[in-house]
Design a protein around this motif. Structure first.
Motif, mmCIF file in Angstrom:
data_model
loop_
_atom_site.group_PDB
_atom_site.id
_atom_site.type_symbol
_atom_site.label_atom_id
_atom_site.label_comp_id
_atom_site.label_asym_id
_atom_site.label_seq_id
_atom_site.Cartn_x
_atom_site.Cartn_y
_atom_site.Cartn_z
ATOM 1 N N SER A 226 0.835 -1.210 0.000
ATOM 2 C CA SER A 226 0.000 0.000 0.000
ATOM 3 C C SER A 226 0.867 1.256 0.000
ATOM 4 O O SER A 226 0.547 2.241 -0.689
ATOM 5 C CB SER A 226 -0.910 -0.001 1.228
ATOM 6 O OG SER A 226 -1.804 -1.092 1.195
ATOM 7 N N GLU A 227 1.960 1.218 0.748
ATOM 8 C CA GLU A 227 2.869 2.371 0.792
ATOM 9 C C GLU A 227 3.541 2.591 -0.557
ATOM 10 O O GLU A 227 3.755 3.733 -0.986
ATOM 11 C CB GLU A 227 3.918 2.153 1.888
ATOM 12 C CG GLU A 227 4.856 3.324 2.126
ATOM 13 C CD GLU A 227 4.176 4.542 2.723
ATOM 14 O OE1 GLU A 227 4.782 5.635 2.683
ATOM 15 O OE2 GLU A 227 3.031 4.415 3.219
ATOM 16 N N ARG A 230 1.177 4.373 -2.810
ATOM 17 C CA ARG A 230 1.015 5.777 -2.410
ATOM 18 C C ARG A 230 2.204 6.616 -2.849
ATOM 19 O O ARG A 230 2.039 7.703 -3.413
ATOM 20 C CB ARG A 230 0.834 5.865 -0.900
ATOM 21 C CG ARG A 230 0.426 7.254 -0.398
ATOM 22 C CD ARG A 230 0.267 7.265 1.101
ATOM 23 N NE ARG A 230 1.538 7.123 1.774
ATOM 24 C CZ ARG A 230 2.375 8.144 2.002
ATOM 25 N NH1 ARG A 230 2.072 9.360 1.582
ATOM 26 N NH2 ARG A 230 3.509 7.944 2.628
ATOM 27 N N SER A 233 2.787 6.729 -6.926
ATOM 28 C CA SER A 233 1.537 6.962 -7.660
ATOM 29 C C SER A 233 1.739 7.665 -8.995
ATOM 30 O O SER A 233 0.902 7.538 -9.895
ATOM 31 C CB SER A 233 0.567 7.777 -6.801
ATOM 32 O OG SER A 233 1.148 9.017 -6.439
#
Length: 246
Positions: A226-227, A230, A233
């Motif tokens: 998930s990091e 983020r 992106s």
């Protein structure tokens, strides 16, 4: 080996390989924790002195082990980030900190619950307990430092320095029962000596420890993925991935 090391530092490669590893660690975590809990809580014999209150060991010891291991992992990741500037190491260190803080809190809380019937008090400024409380403050400091700077890189460097310096607390935790007079009992088991507990009490503890470590790896992989999304992106491969997900 160096090729693998450099591949591991690639967010795209790590994102792909972790997708394949993550389900295995989740499955192992569930299997080990469920089987260890059932064995330890329902079938292991009661302690001859502490009775059934000793069963909190099946949560307390794995959480305490994991709390210390995570901080060591954070310190290693911090060194890798500071020396080789590998972004994945910083991402992993960031996502590990809240997990480590949670495990430290669980270890302290379960130890307090265990201490009441064993010592007659919830808390005492014992060397082991105090050094574990310091570990919780170190985790809180690492987490706070990341949000204390306008620049993400500055926050990452400050948190990395604290992790590398704070790791000195880990041997203090481990050897506190040997260096000072404490109420806390010595290690439940070690690699070099035979366990003091009978096998039907010791094996479920080993299973629970392994289950907690598998849970940590699975959760770290999930949070690191998930990091990556983020932070990366703006990268083409992430945009393609998110576009395909829609």
């Amino acid at each position: 080996m160096w090729t693998f090391f450099h591949k591991l530092g690639s967010p795209k490669w790590f994102y792909a390989i972790s997708a394949r590893l993550q389900p295995w660690f989740w499955a192992l975590a569930v299997l080990l924790i469920v089987s260890g809990s059932v064995w330890g809580l329902a079938y292991a014999p009661a302690d001859y002195q502490q009775g059934n209150s000793f069963r909190i060991i099946y949560v307390h010891v794995p959480a305490a082990f994991l709390a210390q291991s995570i901080f060591i992992s954070m310190a290693i990741a911090a060194v890798i980030f500071m020396v080789w500037k590998i972004k994945i190491a910083d991402m992993a260190a960031k996502v590990m900190a809240p997990i480590g803080a949670a495990m430290t809190f669980v270890a302290l809380f379960s130890g307090a619950v265990w201490g009441m019937p064993t010592w007659g008090t919830w808390w005492i400024w014992d060397a082991r307990l105090t050094s574990m409380l310091i570990l919780l403050f170190l985790y809180a400091g690492v987490i706070a430092l990341r949000g204390a700077f306008a620049s993400r890189d500055s926050g990452s460097r400050a948190a990395s320095v604290l992790a590398m310096v704070g790791v000195i607390n880990i041997p203090i935790i481990k050897y506190s029962v040997d260096w000072w007079y404490t109420l806390h009992q010595p290690a439940s088991f070690t690699i070099t000596s035979r366990p003091a507990m009978p096998a039907d009490m010791w094996w479920p503890l080993v299973i629970m420890v392994l289950g907690f470590y598998c849970f940590f790896v699975a959760l770290t992989l999930m949070r690191t993925r998930s990091e990556i999304l983020r932070r990366e992106s703006t990268k083409h491969w992430v945009r393609e991935l998110t576009r395909g997900a829609r």
